[in-house]
Design an enzyme around this catalytic site. Structure first.
Site, short mmCIF file in Angstrom:
data_model
loop_
_atom_site.label_atom_id
_atom_site.label_comp_id
_atom_site.label_asym_id
_atom_site.label_seq_id
_atom_site.Cartn_x
_atom_site.Cartn_y
_atom_site.Cartn_z
N SER A 148 0.96 -1.20 -0.11
CA SER A 148 0.16 -0.15 -0.02
C SER A 148 0.77 1.31 0.12
O SER A 148 2.00 1.08 0.40
CB SER A 148 -0.98 0.10 1.22
OG SER A 148 -1.58 1.31 1.37
N TYR A 162 -1.31 -0.77 10.42
CA TYR A 162 -1.39 -1.12 9.15
C TYR A 162 -0.14 -0.52 8.09
O TYR A 162 0.53 -1.20 7.30
CB TYR A 162 -2.59 -0.69 8.48
CG TYR A 162 -2.97 -0.79 7.08
CD1 TYR A 162 -3.09 -2.04 6.53
CD2 TYR A 162 -2.96 0.27 6.13
CE1 TYR A 162 -3.42 -2.44 5.24
CE2 TYR A 162 -3.30 -0.06 4.74
CZ TYR A 162 -3.51 -1.46 4.50
OH TYR A 162 -3.64 -1.39 3.05
P1 NDP Z 1 -11.25 -6.00 0.45
O1 NDP Z 1 -11.65 -5.82 1.94
O2 NDP Z 1 -12.29 -5.76 -0.61
O3 NDP Z 1 -10.70 -7.53 0.37
C1 NDP Z 1 -10.02 -8.04 1.06
C2 NDP Z 1 -9.62 -9.53 0.77
O4 NDP Z 1 -8.64 -9.96 1.96
C3 NDP Z 1 -11.10 -10.39 1.08
O5 NDP Z 1 -11.01 -11.00 0.03
C4 NDP Z 1 -11.00 -11.04 2.26
O6 NDP Z 1 -11.83 -12.13 2.54
C5 NDP Z 1 -9.41 -11.10 2.49
N1 NDP Z 1 -9.06 -11.27 4.20
C6 NDP Z 1 -8.80 -10.31 4.94
N2 NDP Z 1 -8.55 -10.73 6.04
C7 NDP Z 1 -8.36 -12.19 5.96
C8 NDP Z 1 -8.06 -13.17 6.70
N3 NDP Z 1 -7.88 -13.18 7.99
N4 NDP Z 1 -8.05 -14.39 6.25
C9 NDP Z 1 -8.29 -14.70 4.71
N5 NDP Z 1 -8.67 -13.68 3.97
C10 NDP Z 1 -8.69 -12.40 4.60
O7 NDP Z 1 -10.12 -5.12 0.18
P2 NDP Z 1 -9.11 -4.93 -0.95
O8 NDP Z 1 -9.39 -5.72 -2.18
O9 NDP Z 1 -8.87 -3.32 -1.10
O10 NDP Z 1 -7.50 -5.39 -0.30
C11 NDP Z 1 -6.74 -6.18 -0.71
C12 NDP Z 1 -5.21 -5.76 -0.86
O11 NDP Z 1 -4.99 -4.27 -1.29
C13 NDP Z 1 -4.85 -5.85 0.72
O12 NDP Z 1 -3.79 -6.46 1.07
C14 NDP Z 1 -5.10 -4.25 1.04
O13 NDP Z 1 -4.13 -4.05 2.22
C15 NDP Z 1 -4.51 -3.83 -0.10
N6 NDP Z 1 -4.72 -2.24 -0.42
C16 NDP Z 1 -6.18 -1.68 -0.65
C17 NDP Z 1 -6.32 -0.51 -0.87
C18 NDP Z 1 -7.54 -0.04 -1.09
O14 NDP Z 1 -7.89 1.24 -1.15
N7 NDP Z 1 -8.64 -0.83 -1.46
C19 NDP Z 1 -5.29 0.56 -0.97
C20 NDP Z 1 -3.81 -0.11 -0.71
C21 NDP Z 1 -3.61 -1.41 -0.41
P3 NDP Z 1 -12.68 -12.65 3.67
O15 NDP Z 1 -13.23 -11.17 4.28
O16 NDP Z 1 -13.63 -13.68 2.97
O17 NDP Z 1 -11.66 -13.28 4.83
#
Ligand code: NDP
Length: 280
Positions: A148, A162
């Site tokens: 990020s 984070y």
């Molecule tokens: P979402 O919340 O839309 O998706 C996050 C995904 O991670 C979901 O599929 C969720 O699945 C999974 N996840 C979270 N915690 C767990 C866990 N403990 N075990 C298994 N799966 C987990 O967010 P994003 O798509 O935006 O995030 C994806 C990546 O991008 C992350 O690493 C985030 O830090 C990074 N990011 C996002 C930004 C943004 O603005 N969106 C900006 C910068 C970085 P479930 O809930 O089903 O477990």
């Protein structure tokens, strides 16, 4: 031949957002994919999107579970090998800002929040890398980590652990890249800025309507997102696919590609433009 024909990819956090879009993109370009997350309904939604994109059902492996759990990590590796016979690509995408239970920010956030944040955003990546390593060495594969722009250099007082976790992840990407390049495994990462996903719901506690308002506001302020729009998950998936595609990015090792619409290039002082001069 499609770009990812004959490739096998594990995409963590593919029940939503960036991971879901990445699974759909890689699979629609030929990859066999293991999709995973804790929420079975949303994983089912990813599976539906894959089938709608004409991905054959036997190209899809579904694992429900918490990526911080050793048993879930083992299941991801084992079922992928059982079903597809190899692993070519590991996308370490699962991640989130863990909200402090008492709503504290800055240096007052609880140590429990720190541990949970690091377990998900750093430790699970280390563990998945260790477990996938022998298989990626065999296939001469790729790892793409999702970081990020929160990693810095700008300070992040609202949700510090984070940002610190993502900064640690960036250094891990560089270190793992050099460690594993001798085995012909490439490691790189992508650092998104604001992306309209479930992230603001999980990390900031905003419902869908408020998340949309936040993204629209950011997009409307040139000092927040100079590009003028908030990315969709597909915009980031394309960058991930580039780094997962050896033909396209073979000579890139241990790098973080920033995909933030210019957000991280603006200094607070510069954002005021000509008004700064008028003020003196
Ligand atoms: P979402 O919340 O839309 O998706 C996050 C995904 O991670 C979901 O599929 C969720 O699945 C999974 N996840 C979270 N915690 C767990 C866990 N403990 N075990 C298994 N799966 C987990 O967010 P994003 O798509 O935006 O995030 C994806 C990546 O991008 C992350 O690493 C985030 O830090 C990074 N990011 C996002 C930004 C943004 O603005 N969106 C900006 C910068 C970085 P479930 O809930 O089903 O477990």
């Amino acid at each position: 031949m499609a770009r990812f024909s004959d490739k096998v990819a594990i995409i963590t956090g593919s029940s939503n957002g960036i991971g879901q879009a990445t699974a759909v993109l890689l699979a629609s370009e030929g990859a066999k994919v293991t999709i995973t997350g804790r929420n079975s309904d949303r994983l089912e939604e990813t599976k539906k999107l894959l089938l709608n994109a004409h991905v054959p059902e036997n190209h899809i492996n579904v694992v429900i579970g918490d990526i911080t759990q050793d048993t879930v990590q083992e299941t991801l590796i084992k079922t992928t090998l059982d079903k597809f016979g190899k692993i070519d690509i590991l996308i370490n995408n699962a991640g989130a800002g863990i909200p402090d239970p008492q709503g504290k920010t800055g240096v007052n956030q609880s140590i429990d929040t720190y541990h949970k944040t690091f377990e998900l955003n750093v430790q699970s990546v280390l563990e998945m890398t260790q477990k996938a390593r022998p298989h990626l060495a065999k296939s001469q594969g790729e790892i793409v980590n999702i970081s990020s722009i929160g990693a810095g250099p700008a300070a992040q007082v609202a949700n510090p652990y984070y940002s610190i976790a993502k900064a640690a992840l960036d250094q891990y990407t560089r270190t793992a890249a050099i460690d594993l390049v001798a085995e012909n495994i490439r490691v790189n990462s992508v650092s998104p800025g604001a992306v309209a996903t479930g992230f603001s719901n999980v990390s900031r506690g905003l419902n869908e309507e408020k998340s949309k308002k936040l993204y629209d506001y950011l997009a409307s302020q040139k000092e927040c997102i100079p590009r003028g729009f908030c990315a969709g998950p597909e915009d980031i998936a394309k960058v991930i696919a580039f780094l997962a595609d050896r033909n396209a990015s073979n000579y890139i090792i241990g790098q973080t590609i920033v995909a933030d619409g210019g957000t991280s290039l603006i200094l607070g002082a510069h954002a005021h433009g000509a008004k700064m001069i008028e003020a003196v």
